[in-house]
Design a protein around this motif. Structure first.
Motif, PDB file in Angstrom:
ATOM      1  N   THR A  94       0.827  -1.198   0.000  1.00  0.00           N
ATOM      2  CA  THR A  94       0.000   0.000   0.000  1.00  0.00           C
ATOM      3  C   THR A  94       0.864   1.252   0.000  1.00  0.00           C
ATOM      4  O   THR A  94       0.615   2.195  -0.758  1.00  0.00           O
ATOM      5  N   ARG A  95       1.897   1.272   0.833  1.00  0.00           N
ATOM      6  CA  ARG A  95       2.789   2.445   0.878  1.00  0.00           C
ATOM      7  C   ARG A  95       3.514   2.635  -0.450  1.00  0.00           C
ATOM      8  O   ARG A  95       3.681   3.754  -0.919  1.00  0.00           O
ATOM      9  N   ARG A  96       3.933   1.535  -1.084  1.00  0.00           N
ATOM     10  CA  ARG A  96       4.597   1.615  -2.384  1.00  0.00           C
ATOM     11  C   ARG A  96       3.637   2.174  -3.437  1.00  0.00           C
ATOM     12  O   ARG A  96       3.991   3.059  -4.206  1.00  0.00           O
ATOM     13  N   ALA A  97       2.401   1.701  -3.436  1.00  0.00           N
ATOM     14  CA  ALA A  97       1.407   2.194  -4.393  1.00  0.00           C
ATOM     15  C   ALA A  97       1.139   3.683  -4.181  1.00  0.00           C
ATOM     16  O   ALA A  97       1.036   4.445  -5.142  1.00  0.00           O
ATOM     17  N   ARG A  98       1.058   4.098  -2.941  1.00  0.00           N
ATOM     18  CA  ARG A  98       0.821   5.520  -2.650  1.00  0.00           C
ATOM     19  C   ARG A  98       2.008   6.366  -3.081  1.00  0.00           C
ATOM     20  O   ARG A  98       1.835   7.462  -3.611  1.00  0.00           O
ATOM     21  N   ALA A  99       3.224   5.879  -2.847  1.00  0.00           N
ATOM     22  CA  ALA A  99       4.422   6.626  -3.238  1.00  0.00           C
ATOM     23  C   ALA A  99       4.523   6.755  -4.753  1.00  0.00           C
ATOM     24  O   ALA A  99       5.003   7.765  -5.268  1.00  0.00           O
TER      25      ALA A  99
END
Length: 68
Positions: free
Chosen positions: A47-52
């Protein structure tokens, strides 16, 4: 060393465990506490990778998780 991350663990009626990171808005589950936490770590990282990368993360589809 603590990261300050708060996670809620819930033992479900069927014996499985739910792990919820409400700050990130991600939940996962597993047949043991350890597996639920490992699955949650993976879901949070994705999720954090997708948001970044400014891409869409999958929407939660678990009926026991309500986004607040």
């Amino acid at each position: 060393m603590s990261t300050g991350r708060e996670i809620r663990l819930v033992e479900e009626d069927d014996g499985w465990w739910s792990a919820i990171d409400e700050d990130v808005g991600v939940a996962s589950q597993g047949p043991s506490r350890e597996e639920a936490l490992a699955n949650l770590d993976q879901a949070v990282a994705e999720t954090r990778r997708a948001r970044a990368e400014d891409t869409s993360a999958p929407e939660p589809d678990a009926p026991w998780f309500e986004r607040r």
